[in-house]
Motif scaffolding. Structure first.
Motif, PDB file in Angstrom:
ATOM      1  N   TYR A   1     -10.545  69.330  76.736  1.00 44.28           N
ATOM      2  CA  TYR A   1     -10.265  68.052  77.406  1.00 44.28           C
ATOM      3  C   TYR A   1     -11.370  67.771  78.408  1.00 44.28           C
ATOM      4  CZ  TYR A   1      -5.562  68.172  75.486  1.00 44.28           C
ATOM      5  OH  TYR A   1      -4.499  68.198  74.629  1.00 44.28           O
ATOM      6  N   MET A   2     -11.994  66.627  78.252  1.00 45.56           N
ATOM      7  CA  MET A   2     -13.000  66.224  79.232  1.00 45.56           C
ATOM      8  C   MET A   2     -12.386  65.149  80.102  1.00 45.56           C
ATOM      9  SD  MET A   2     -16.861  65.134  78.422  1.00 45.56           S
ATOM     10  CE  MET A   2     -17.335  63.501  78.703  1.00 45.56           C
ATOM     11  N   LEU A   3     -11.875  65.570  81.259  1.00 46.36           N
ATOM     12  CA  LEU A   3     -11.224  64.625  82.160  1.00 46.36           C
ATOM     13  C   LEU A   3     -12.092  64.353  83.374  1.00 46.36           C
ATOM     14  CD1 LEU A   3      -7.716  66.215  81.830  1.00 46.36           C
ATOM     15  CD2 LEU A   3      -8.244  63.848  81.220  1.00 46.36           C
TER      16      LEU A   3
ATOM     17  N   GLY B   1     -13.774  66.816  73.388  1.00 47.52           N
ATOM     18  CA  GLY B   1     -13.044  66.796  74.653  1.00 47.52           C
ATOM     19  C   GLY B   1     -13.033  65.405  75.261  1.00 47.52           C
ATOM     20  N   ASN B   2     -14.115  64.680  75.041  1.00 39.83           N
ATOM     21  CA  ASN B   2     -14.212  63.325  75.534  1.00 39.83           C
ATOM     22  C   ASN B   2     -13.135  62.442  74.908  1.00 39.83           C
ATOM     23  OD1 ASN B   2     -16.622  60.651  75.059  1.00 39.83           O
ATOM     24  ND2 ASN B   2     -15.193  60.954  76.706  1.00 39.83           N
ATOM     25  N   VAL B   3     -12.995  62.586  73.589  1.00 40.28           N
ATOM     26  CA  VAL B   3     -11.991  61.814  72.871  1.00 40.28           C
ATOM     27  C   VAL B   3     -10.596  62.127  73.418  1.00 40.28           C
ATOM     28  CG1 VAL B   3     -10.856  61.643  70.630  1.00 40.28           C
ATOM     29  CG2 VAL B   3     -13.340  61.507  70.774  1.00 40.28           C
TER      30      VAL B   3
ATOM     31  N   LEU C   1     -23.308  63.798  84.912  1.00 44.01           N
ATOM     32  CA  LEU C   1     -24.633  63.349  84.503  1.00 44.01           C
ATOM     33  C   LEU C   1     -24.507  62.206  83.491  1.00 44.01           C
ATOM     34  CD1 LEU C   1     -27.676  63.542  84.408  1.00 44.01           C
ATOM     35  CD2 LEU C   1     -27.497  65.617  83.034  1.00 44.01           C
ATOM     36  N   ALA C   2     -23.585  62.368  82.546  1.00 42.94           N
ATOM     37  CA  ALA C   2     -23.382  61.327  81.544  1.00 42.94           C
ATOM     38  C   ALA C   2     -23.034  60.005  82.220  1.00 42.94           C
ATOM     39  CB  ALA C   2     -22.271  61.730  80.578  1.00 42.94           C
ATOM     40  N   GLU C   3     -22.147  60.074  83.208  1.00 45.09           N
ATOM     41  CA  GLU C   3     -21.728  58.866  83.904  1.00 45.09           C
ATOM     42  C   GLU C   3     -22.914  58.141  84.505  1.00 45.09           C
ATOM     43  OE1 GLU C   3     -17.747  60.299  85.605  1.00 45.09           O
ATOM     44  OE2 GLU C   3     -18.664  59.115  87.209  1.00 45.09           O
TER      45      GLU C   3
ATOM     46  N   GLY D   1     -19.315  59.492  67.432  1.00 44.49           N
ATOM     47  CA  GLY D   1     -20.208  59.302  68.571  1.00 44.49           C
ATOM     48  C   GLY D   1     -19.456  58.450  69.566  1.00 44.49           C
ATOM     49  N   THR D   2     -19.546  58.791  70.842  1.00 38.97           N
ATOM     50  CA  THR D   2     -18.872  57.966  71.841  1.00 38.97           C
ATOM     51  C   THR D   2     -19.805  57.596  72.985  1.00 38.97           C
ATOM     52  OG1 THR D   2     -18.045  60.003  72.829  1.00 38.97           O
ATOM     53  CG2 THR D   2     -16.491  58.747  71.474  1.00 38.97           C
ATOM     54  N   SER D   3     -20.905  58.341  73.144  1.00 39.49           N
ATOM     55  CA  SER D   3     -21.714  58.086  74.342  1.00 39.49           C
ATOM     56  C   SER D   3     -22.272  56.661  74.330  1.00 39.49           C
ATOM     57  CB  SER D   3     -22.816  59.127  74.482  1.00 39.49           C
ATOM     58  OG  SER D   3     -23.610  59.169  73.325  1.00 39.49           O
ATOM     59  N   GLY D   4     -22.616  56.159  73.141  1.00 37.34           N
ATOM     60  CA  GLY D   4     -23.145  54.800  73.072  1.00 37.34           C
ATOM     61  C   GLY D   4     -22.124  53.753  73.493  1.00 37.34           C
ATOM     62  N   MET D   5     -20.835  54.070  73.331  1.00 37.69           N
ATOM     63  CA  MET D   5     -19.789  53.110  73.742  1.00 37.69           C
ATOM     64  C   MET D   5     -19.715  53.008  75.269  1.00 37.69           C
ATOM     65  SD  MET D   5     -16.707  54.501  71.340  1.00 37.69           S
ATOM     66  CE  MET D   5     -16.876  54.773  69.578  1.00 37.69           C
ATOM     67  N   LYS D   6     -20.188  54.090  75.931  1.00 35.82           N
ATOM     68  CA  LYS D   6     -20.053  54.118  77.392  1.00 35.82           C
ATOM     69  C   LYS D   6     -21.030  53.172  78.070  1.00 35.82           C
ATOM     70  CE  LYS D   6     -18.873  59.003  76.950  1.00 35.82           C
ATOM     71  NZ  LYS D   6     -19.495  60.352  76.968  1.00 35.82           N
ATOM     72  N   VAL D   7     -22.117  52.796  77.374  1.00 38.68           N
ATOM     73  CA  VAL D   7     -23.057  51.869  78.013  1.00 38.68           C
ATOM     74  C   VAL D   7     -22.573  50.418  77.915  1.00 38.68           C
ATOM     75  CG1 VAL D   7     -25.023  53.396  77.504  1.00 38.68           C
ATOM     76  CG2 VAL D   7     -24.593  51.423  76.022  1.00 38.68           C
TER      77      VAL D   7
HETATM   78  C1  LIG Z   1     -19.679  61.166  75.910  1.00 37.80           C
HETATM   79  C2  LIG Z   1     -20.139  62.543  76.016  1.00 37.80           C
HETATM   80  C3  LIG Z   1     -20.339  63.304  74.859  1.00 37.80           C
HETATM   81  C4  LIG Z   1     -20.136  62.760  73.467  1.00 37.80           C
HETATM   82  O1  LIG Z   1     -21.175  61.903  73.126  1.00 37.80           O
HETATM   83  P1  LIG Z   1     -21.826  61.778  71.672  1.00 37.80           P
HETATM   84  O2  LIG Z   1     -22.013  60.323  71.480  1.00 37.80           O
HETATM   85  O3  LIG Z   1     -20.885  62.366  70.685  1.00 37.80           O
HETATM   86  O4  LIG Z   1     -23.104  62.512  71.764  1.00 37.80           O
HETATM   87  C5  LIG Z   1     -20.770  64.605  75.005  1.00 37.80           C
HETATM   88  N1  LIG Z   1     -20.960  65.148  76.221  1.00 37.80           N
HETATM   89  C6  LIG Z   1     -20.769  64.450  77.357  1.00 37.80           C
HETATM   90  C7  LIG Z   1     -20.990  65.107  78.668  1.00 37.80           C
HETATM   91  C8  LIG Z   1     -20.354  63.127  77.288  1.00 37.80           C
HETATM   92  O5  LIG Z   1     -20.149  62.441  78.422  1.00 37.80           O
END
Ligand SMILES: *Cc1c(COP(=O)(O)O)cnc(C)c1O
Length: 846
Positions: free
Chosen positions: A119-121, A133-135, A583-585, A606-612
């Motif tokens: 879990y990435m909370l 974990g992000n999902v 860092l991602a944030e 992939g989810t990181s691209g959705m965060k932008v």
């Molecule tokens: C969002 C995120 C991911 C997942 O991103 P991908 O698009 O699957 O690469 C991985 N690690 C961290 C720290 C994230 O914030």
């Protein structure tokens, strides 16, 4: 779910529980709603500015500050008022009528139990590695926002996933700082009599005790188990130390704890979920324990219990390659679960193994957790449209002779929890255009809202966001350079690296070959020219971990670090170490363009691209995962031709060249096409489109509503029906299934007669059905879909009984397709099951 009366007054490690007013602070600190609602940030910063800066963990602050300081603040009327306001806001957020209550007031669904390995909370609770974990984390937060009754189950790792340090020459070092549970925002789960709840599972030779913990996530709750109980053998105490550490022998123990221990934990808490959701196959052993529980309570066989309980299980697969599934050798299975199968489930070991094998008769085949999950679920889904298709191919072998389009795997495209990834500037701008409640309830297209924002305003929003990122990068770079002992010339330029007005690209993800993090390095000189262009410069920030034993992945990190050194590019390009949520944030909030270069189709979603999206950033990505369904030319840029090319080096070279071209000819000139006011109108136009149309679509709010309506609700209804009267329907399902199985091979087709008249083809076929009840099957005319469309399936009617004992079936179709497109087939069809997921028999006319 019953409200748990659990006394959390004995907090692990908290000194000053007797100060007047401390309860309010405890309540705030232990609800990690602060990870997406930043209203309380100032309050914690007040208590200890330095600690706040470095940890962002209110619970650590509460434990660390002195009594004097706490008393001083808690008696200060201004602080008190602020605290009361926050508590009230929290109460309100928890008690306000939710989307779920309003839209599903009479539902049969009371609880969904969600199982995940990670879990990435928040970075203050480092029990995650990345995407999976992000999902889980983002969906749990959205469930809280929407009021969907989810309880989550996971593991509390003493060390979690490794932390990354990068040496002077680009070598990745793995570090394992210890997660002191006392400093994490978790509390021991105590029974009403004060006893710490501990769950027992058996591992060979010795029982093992699991300690239970809880995390409050808005109105949702996450329960965690760990094995570091003093009563355990030393060899068992470290099972939950590392996430994805060790080999398969450790993994199977962790998965037993998650699936079997996790289900027992729910039972100990008297939580009775109608639906269990497996986030990836790691949790699939819960299938066994849930059936075990049902079987004991209702006196059924294991097979019957499984037929009932699987209707209430949902399996979400996240893997895009067959090698990605967890599997365990027969000997390891026998050692760990042989006794459990026999004594608890009453199953012969080979019957247990059959649940995880493609070929149930192959005694050397290992046990695949995804296969168990499929055989133990009433529905299965992938995590993007493309990944649904990829998964149907991966699991086709479990449905022999079924067309791949009919392999029962659907999809729910992932999303991200927008309130957790938006910057404070983004929050301001969205609040101005759409109001505070925009992420709750149903949300659609925001075009009308976003068009209210002027070009200048949007451009300024971008500039401020980039500025903030530049400050962050400078501080991180300085710290990193000093720790590494880089030369003072390098440390000295820390306050000059990166430029607030320069086009900023970001790339951060796992460093593994299929993600091709070195695609931009194909022609290093060309990249240097792009970066160093004196009129239109570009800067690039990178981050990411390579799996600890992946030498190729670690080599890719080294390649970047050395490229930066050799070309002395510190002012334009930086690799920041220890990619984590914080860092991602910062990256997704500040960059102008987010790059993603996987080899299609290996990026499940992939989810990181959705965060932008919410932050006004744009995507330049391979048409893979979510981007394959999100991309249109107005919202960003696409790489690739929408086909698969494996790891063909020639294709890599071609895509690298295209990537440079897109940057040189589109991204860079468009960004710098400033009008008189210094604004790039074409850029702003893309931002507008991307923000307005993609943000709502790729929000977890949409994802969770889809899970709810397409999966949780139907599963709950189906499960209730099957479980009623001690699983009567389950018994029926098993007996019909067994009968069909026994008689199936004796089915015989006569020859099909076809007449074409009056614009119809008339099909007639005699079939010998050896005492098969017509109510349990369906005879169909089948034709493949045209141009990728859905296949045509026409039910044939039983017409008359032949003297030769054949049942004659009849159907007509119009003549738009030729006769030879159609084939007659027989499939099972009876109440309570989903075909072919729960019965994969099929017979084709030859
Ligand atoms: C969002 C995120 C991911 C997942 O991103 P991908 O698009 O699957 O690469 C991985 N690690 C961290 C720290 C994230 O914030």
């Amino acid at each position: 779910m019953k409200e748990q009366k659990i006394d959390t007054s004995k907090f692990y490690g908290l000194m000053h529980t007797d100060i007047e007013g401390i309860d309010a602070l405890i309540e705030l600190a232990l609800n990690i709603r602060w990870s997406w609602n930043h209203a309380s940030d100032k309050l914690w910063e007040h208590l200890d500015p330095e600690l706040w800066e470095f940890t962002r963990n209110p619970w650590v602050i509460l434990q660390t500050v002195s009594r004097d300081r706490l008393e001083e603040h808690l008696t200060d009327p201004v602080f008190q008022e602020k605290l009361n306001d926050l508590l009230e806001a929290n109460e309100q957020a928890i008690s306000a009528p939710s989307w779920f209550q309003q839209n599903h007031p009479k539902t049969a669904l009371t609880t969904i139990a969600y199982f995940s390995m990670e879990y990435m909370l928040n970075e203050a609770l480092p029990i995650y590695a990345g995407g999976l974990g992000n999902v889980a984390g983002d969906q749990l937060k959205a469930a809280s926002d929407l009021g969907v009754p989810v309880v989550a189950v996971g593991l509390l790792y003493a060390k979690g996933y490794f932390r990354q340090e990068i040496g002077k020459y680009g070598t990745q070092n793995a570090l394992f700082p210890y997660n002191d549970p006392g400093q994490l925002p978790v509390t021991p789960l105590r029974l009403p009599n004060g006893e710490w709840l501990r769950i027992k599972v058996s591992l060979p030779g010795h029982p093992i005790w699991l300690r239970a913990w809880q995390v409050q996530v808005g109105r949702a709750r996450l329960y965690l188990l760990d094995s570091n109980d003093a009563a355990n053998l030393p060899i068992h105490r470290g099972i939950t130390d590392e996430l994805y550490g060790g080999g398969p022998e450790l993994r199977i123990k962790q998965e037993i704890i998650l699936g079997i221990g996790g289900y027992r934990l729910l039972k100990a808490l008297d939580i009775k979920p109608e639906v269990c959701h497996m986030n990836e196959g790691h949790a699939a052993f819960l299938v066994l324990e849930r059936a075990n529980d049902f079987m004991k309570a209702n006196g059924t066989s294991f097979e019957e219990a499984l037929a009932v309980t699987r209707t209430g299980n949902l399996f979400t697969t996240h893997t895009a390659v067959a090698a990605g599934f967890d599997h365990f050798s027969p000997s390891s299975m026998e050692y760990h679960l042989g006794a459990y199968a026999k004594k608890q489930l009453g199953l012969d070991f080979n019957d247990l193994m059959a649940l995880g094998r493609a070929d149930i008769n192959n005694r050397s085949e290992s046990f695949n957790m995804a296969y168990l999950a499929i055989r133990g679920s009433g529905a299965v889904n992938g995590v993007s449209r493309l990944h649904g298709e990829v998964s149907r191919n991966l699991f086709n072998n479990l449905f022999p002779r079924w067309p791949v389009e009919e392999v029962p795997v659907g999809h729910v495209t992932n999303g991200v929890h927008m309130p957790c990834w938006d910057s404070k500037y983004a929050d301001e701008i969205w609040t101005e255009s759409c109001g505070k409640d925009r992420w709750r309830g149903e949300l659609a297209d925001h075009t009308a809202h976003i068009s209210k924002l002027s070009d200048e305003k949007l451009w300024e929003f971008r500039t401020r966001s980039r500025n903030r990122l530049v400050d962050f990068i400078r501080a991180r770079f300085e710290r990193q350079a000093i720790v590494l002992g880089l030369p003072s010339e390098v440390v000295g330029i820390a306050n000059q690296v990166f430029d607030p007005d320069t086009l900023t690209l970001g790339f951060a993800r796992r460093f593994v070959p299929y993600k091709r993090p070195d695609l931009l390095l194909h022609d290093p000189e060309r990249l240097v020219r792009i970066l160093n262009n004196s009129e239109h410069p570009v800067q690039l920030v990178l981050a990411g971990k390579a799996p600890p034993f992946d030498e190729a992945g670690k080599g890719l990190i080294r390649k970047w670090v050395q490229f930066i050194q050799q070309h002395n590019l510190y002012k334009h390009v930086l690799f920041l170490s220890d990619y984590d949520m914080m860092l991602a944030e910062n990256l997704v909030q500040g960059v102008d363009v987010w790059l993603n270069t996987p080899r299609r189709p290996w990026e499940a979603s992939g989810t990181s691209g959705m965060k932008v999206l919410v932050n006004g950033g744009l995507n330049l990505s391979v048409l893979d995962g979510w981007w394959a369904e999100a991309y249109t030319p107005e919202v960003g840029w696409a790489l690739g031709d929408g086909q698969e090319h494996g790891d063909d080096p020639a294709w890599d070279a071609h895509e690298a060249a295209t990537l440079y071209e897109i940057l040189e000819q589109q991204v860079v000139p468009e960004f710098y096409a400033h009008n008189k006011k210094g604004v790039s109108e074409i850029w702003v136009e893309r931002m507008r489109k991307s923000m307005a149309t993609l943000t709502p679509r790729f929000s977890t709010n949409r994802t969770v509503r889809e899970y709810m309506e397409d999966f949780y609700l139907p599963a709950a209804i189906n499960y209730k029906k099957c479980a009623a009267r001690k699983g009567a329907k389950g018994k029926k399902i098993v007996s019909v299934g067994n009968e069909l199985k026994n008689k199936w091979n004796a089915i015989q087709f006569g020859s099909v007669e076809i007449e074409s008249a009056r614009q119809k083809h008339h099909f007639k076929v005699p079939i010998w059905l050896p005492e098969i009840n017509l109510k349990h099957i369906q005879v169909e005319l089948f034709a493949e879909g045209i141009n990728g469309g859905a296949p045509e399936k026409i039910k044939m009617k039983f017409d008359w009984m032949g003297e030769d004992g054949a049942h004659n079936f009849y159907a007509q179709v119009n003549t738009s397709r030729p006769i030879n497109h159609y084939t007659v087939r027989i499939v099972p069809s009876y109440e309570g099951i989903s075909v072919p997921l729960e019965n994969n028999l099929i017979q084709w006319q030859h």
